[in-house]
Scaffold this motif. Structure first.
Motif, PDB file in Angstrom:
ATOM      1  N   PRO A   6     -14.588  12.806 -28.515  1.00 53.48           N
ATOM      2  CA  PRO A   6     -14.470  12.241 -29.858  1.00 53.48           C
ATOM      3  C   PRO A   6     -13.345  12.897 -30.653  1.00 53.48           C
ATOM      4  O   PRO A   6     -13.001  14.056 -30.419  1.00 53.48           O
ATOM      5  CB  PRO A   6     -15.824  12.621 -30.488  1.00 53.48           C
ATOM      6  CG  PRO A   6     -16.147  13.939 -29.878  1.00 53.48           C
ATOM      7  CD  PRO A   6     -15.541  13.945 -28.489  1.00 53.48           C
ATOM      8  N   GLY A   7     -12.805  12.144 -31.602  1.00 51.12           N
ATOM      9  CA  GLY A   7     -11.777  12.735 -32.464  1.00 51.12           C
ATOM     10  C   GLY A   7     -11.204  11.720 -33.419  1.00 51.12           C
ATOM     11  O   GLY A   7     -11.616  10.550 -33.437  1.00 51.12           O
ATOM     12  N   LYS A  40     -11.255  11.802 -43.889  1.00 50.26           N
ATOM     13  CA  LYS A  40      -9.837  12.176 -43.877  1.00 50.26           C
ATOM     14  C   LYS A  40      -8.988  10.940 -44.162  1.00 50.26           C
ATOM     15  O   LYS A  40      -9.299   9.851 -43.661  1.00 50.26           O
ATOM     16  CB  LYS A  40      -9.419  12.677 -42.484  1.00 50.26           C
ATOM     17  CG  LYS A  40      -9.882  14.057 -42.126  1.00 50.26           C
ATOM     18  CD  LYS A  40      -9.242  14.445 -40.792  1.00 50.26           C
ATOM     19  CE  LYS A  40      -9.922  15.612 -40.132  1.00 50.26           C
ATOM     20  NZ  LYS A  40      -9.471  15.824 -38.751  1.00 50.26           N
ATOM     21  N   PHE A  68     -16.171   4.733 -33.036  1.00 54.49           N
ATOM     22  CA  PHE A  68     -17.558   4.910 -33.450  1.00 54.49           C
ATOM     23  C   PHE A  68     -17.623   5.212 -34.938  1.00 54.49           C
ATOM     24  O   PHE A  68     -16.640   5.614 -35.555  1.00 54.49           O
ATOM     25  CB  PHE A  68     -18.268   6.000 -32.624  1.00 54.49           C
ATOM     26  CG  PHE A  68     -17.920   7.435 -32.983  1.00 54.49           C
ATOM     27  CD1 PHE A  68     -16.709   7.989 -32.600  1.00 54.49           C
ATOM     28  CD2 PHE A  68     -18.806   8.233 -33.690  1.00 54.49           C
ATOM     29  CE1 PHE A  68     -16.390   9.307 -32.910  1.00 54.49           C
ATOM     30  CE2 PHE A  68     -18.501   9.554 -34.010  1.00 54.49           C
ATOM     31  CZ  PHE A  68     -17.286  10.092 -33.618  1.00 54.49           C
ATOM     32  N   GLY A  70     -20.434   6.845 -38.058  1.00 53.71           N
ATOM     33  CA  GLY A  70     -21.655   7.623 -38.258  1.00 53.71           C
ATOM     34  C   GLY A  70     -21.661   8.892 -37.437  1.00 53.71           C
ATOM     35  O   GLY A  70     -20.605   9.429 -37.085  1.00 53.71           O
ATOM     36  N   LEU A  72     -21.914  11.543 -34.453  1.00 56.38           N
ATOM     37  CA  LEU A  72     -21.529  11.575 -33.040  1.00 56.38           C
ATOM     38  C   LEU A  72     -22.761  11.546 -32.134  1.00 56.38           C
ATOM     39  O   LEU A  72     -22.771  10.850 -31.112  1.00 56.38           O
ATOM     40  CB  LEU A  72     -20.694  12.837 -32.777  1.00 56.38           C
ATOM     41  CG  LEU A  72     -20.294  13.082 -31.338  1.00 56.38           C
ATOM     42  CD1 LEU A  72     -19.410  11.948 -30.814  1.00 56.38           C
ATOM     43  CD2 LEU A  72     -19.589  14.427 -31.190  1.00 56.38           C
ATOM     44  N   ARG A  86     -14.249  18.794 -26.190  1.00 57.93           N
ATOM     45  CA  ARG A  86     -13.369  19.168 -27.290  1.00 57.93           C
ATOM     46  C   ARG A  86     -12.288  20.084 -26.737  1.00 57.93           C
ATOM     47  O   ARG A  86     -12.542  20.884 -25.822  1.00 57.93           O
ATOM     48  CB  ARG A  86     -14.135  19.894 -28.392  1.00 57.93           C
ATOM     49  CG  ARG A  86     -15.146  19.041 -29.123  1.00 57.93           C
ATOM     50  CD  ARG A  86     -14.518  17.993 -30.021  1.00 57.93           C
ATOM     51  NE  ARG A  86     -13.907  18.591 -31.201  1.00 57.93           N
ATOM     52  CZ  ARG A  86     -13.134  17.912 -32.043  1.00 57.93           C
ATOM     53  NH1 ARG A  86     -12.854  16.633 -31.834  1.00 57.93           N
ATOM     54  NH2 ARG A  86     -12.616  18.513 -33.093  1.00 57.93           N
ATOM     55  N   TYR A  96     -14.632  26.068 -36.778  1.00 62.54           N
ATOM     56  CA  TYR A  96     -14.957  24.653 -36.965  1.00 62.54           C
ATOM     57  C   TYR A  96     -15.683  24.092 -35.739  1.00 62.54           C
ATOM     58  O   TYR A  96     -16.719  23.418 -35.842  1.00 62.54           O
ATOM     59  CB  TYR A  96     -13.653  23.908 -37.249  1.00 62.54           C
ATOM     60  CG  TYR A  96     -13.722  22.408 -37.305  1.00 62.54           C
ATOM     61  CD1 TYR A  96     -14.578  21.755 -38.192  1.00 62.54           C
ATOM     62  CD2 TYR A  96     -12.898  21.624 -36.497  1.00 62.54           C
ATOM     63  CE1 TYR A  96     -14.609  20.370 -38.251  1.00 62.54           C
ATOM     64  CE2 TYR A  96     -12.917  20.251 -36.548  1.00 62.54           C
ATOM     65  CZ  TYR A  96     -13.782  19.624 -37.421  1.00 62.54           C
ATOM     66  OH  TYR A  96     -13.811  18.254 -37.476  1.00 62.54           O
ATOM     67  N   MET A 100     -19.551  22.799 -35.460  1.00 60.43           N
ATOM     68  CA  MET A 100     -19.809  21.417 -35.055  1.00 60.43           C
ATOM     69  C   MET A 100     -20.725  21.378 -33.812  1.00 60.43           C
ATOM     70  O   MET A 100     -21.685  20.610 -33.754  1.00 60.43           O
ATOM     71  CB  MET A 100     -18.471  20.735 -34.755  1.00 60.43           C
ATOM     72  CG  MET A 100     -18.505  19.257 -34.922  1.00 60.43           C
ATOM     73  SD  MET A 100     -16.880  18.587 -35.279  1.00 60.43           S
ATOM     74  CE  MET A 100     -15.939  19.048 -33.870  1.00 60.43           C
ATOM     75  N   THR A 103     -24.254  22.372 -34.822  1.00 58.78           N
ATOM     76  CA  THR A 103     -24.881  21.309 -35.621  1.00 58.78           C
ATOM     77  C   THR A 103     -25.334  20.187 -34.696  1.00 58.78           C
ATOM     78  O   THR A 103     -26.474  19.720 -34.761  1.00 58.78           O
ATOM     79  CB  THR A 103     -23.885  20.745 -36.666  1.00 58.78           C
ATOM     80  OG1 THR A 103     -23.416  21.823 -37.447  1.00 58.78           O
ATOM     81  CG2 THR A 103     -24.531  19.706 -37.568  1.00 58.78           C
ATOM     82  N   ASN A 104     -24.447  19.769 -33.802  1.00 58.45           N
ATOM     83  CA  ASN A 104     -24.780  18.681 -32.875  1.00 58.45           C
ATOM     84  C   ASN A 104     -25.951  19.070 -31.963  1.00 58.45           C
ATOM     85  O   ASN A 104     -26.867  18.276 -31.734  1.00 58.45           O
ATOM     86  CB  ASN A 104     -23.562  18.301 -32.047  1.00 58.45           C
ATOM     87  CG  ASN A 104     -22.563  17.499 -32.855  1.00 58.45           C
ATOM     88  OD1 ASN A 104     -22.934  16.757 -33.775  1.00 58.45           O
ATOM     89  ND2 ASN A 104     -21.284  17.644 -32.555  1.00 58.45           N
TER      90      ASN A 104
HETATM   91  O1  PNS Z   1     -10.092  15.137 -34.298  1.00 62.77           O
HETATM   92  P1  PNS Z   1     -11.083  15.724 -35.261  1.00 62.77           P
HETATM   93  O2  PNS Z   1     -10.825  15.187 -36.665  1.00 62.77           O
HETATM   94  O3  PNS Z   1     -11.133  17.212 -35.217  1.00 62.77           O
HETATM   95  O4  PNS Z   1     -12.545  15.163 -34.795  1.00 62.77           O
HETATM   96  C1  PNS Z   1     -13.707  15.475 -35.519  1.00 62.77           C
HETATM   97  C2  PNS Z   1     -14.890  14.602 -35.063  1.00 62.77           C
HETATM   98  C3  PNS Z   1     -14.556  13.134 -35.155  1.00 62.77           C
HETATM   99  C4  PNS Z   1     -15.246  14.948 -33.637  1.00 62.77           C
HETATM  100  C5  PNS Z   1     -16.113  14.968 -35.986  1.00 62.77           C
HETATM  101  O5  PNS Z   1     -15.705  14.897 -37.332  1.00 62.77           O
HETATM  102  C6  PNS Z   1     -17.308  14.057 -35.782  1.00 62.77           C
HETATM  103  O6  PNS Z   1     -17.939  14.064 -34.751  1.00 62.77           O
HETATM  104  N1  PNS Z   1     -17.614  13.252 -36.812  1.00 62.77           N
HETATM  105  C7  PNS Z   1     -18.720  12.310 -36.783  1.00 62.77           C
HETATM  106  C8  PNS Z   1     -19.777  12.694 -37.810  1.00 62.77           C
HETATM  107  C9  PNS Z   1     -20.710  13.746 -37.251  1.00 62.77           C
HETATM  108  O7  PNS Z   1     -21.367  13.560 -36.247  1.00 62.77           O
HETATM  109  N2  PNS Z   1     -20.790  14.902 -37.932  1.00 62.77           N
HETATM  110  C10 PNS Z   1     -21.698  15.969 -37.546  1.00 62.77           C
HETATM  111  C11 PNS Z   1     -21.077  16.951 -36.595  1.00 62.77           C
HETATM  112  S1  PNS Z   1     -20.297  18.214 -37.535  1.00 62.77           S
END
Ligand code: PNS
Length: 157
Positions: A6-7, A40, A68, A70, A72, A86, A96, A100, A103-104
């Protein structure tokens, strides 16, 4: 085993492509998932980012590109995948990514985040740097694929 990368991919860089080809050799299929509803501000629309990713990854077997919205973890459950990929460039990415991943994991205990360390020569590349270079007329040929170079030239003409 299926994995999700994801990104934001605004836009896809040479560094992302390195992570995509290396993770596609470990996981099949590899779904590159573009976040649509990001807070962003992006230069490219989700549709444009998807088309650029498809063009840039067309030579890499087993790669699919989707978007996608909402959380992840909800998308991963829907796709029946528990592996998220990642890329990690430097220590500056760690806080960061750590936040993340935890949290996930807290929300979806079966999920695993697999980190690939970016190749040294790509460690300094980011989408922001690529956009900044292109906006100011710098050479982006070493940091972005051909389709992105063309798209950036159009945006900043
Ligand atoms: O390329 P990036 O901007 O570093 O990617 C970040 C991304 C998209 C992987 C992250 O922001 C994401 O998974 N967003 C979806 C919302 C979510 O699930 N947030 C909770 C996890 S912190």
């Amino acid at each position: 085993m299926k994995a999700i990368y994801p990104g934001s991919f605004d836009p896809v860089t040479t560094g992302h492509l390195d992570i995509i080809s290396r993770s596609a050799s470990l996981f099949q299929p590899l779904i590159v998932a573009v976040l649509e509803n990001s807070t962003k501000e992006t230069l490219f629309t989700p549709g444009e980012r998807i088309l650029l990713l498809r063009e840039a990854t067309k030579g890499i077997p087993g790669v699919e590109v989707e978007s996608f919205n909402g959380l992840l973890i909800d998308y991963m459950k829907k796709k029946k995948s528990r592996i998220a990929i990642r890329g990690m460039r430097a220590l500056s990415d760690f806080d960061y990514e750590y936040q993340m991943a935890l949290t996930n994991k807290g929300l979806y205990h079966k999920m695993e985040t697999v980190f690939l360390i970016t190749k040294g020569e790509y460690a300094f590349i980011s989408s922001s740097l690529v956009k900044e270079l292109a906006r100011l007329g710098g050479d982006v040929s070493r940091v972005a694929p051909a389709c992105v170079i063309k798209a950036l030239a159009k945006k900043y003409k």
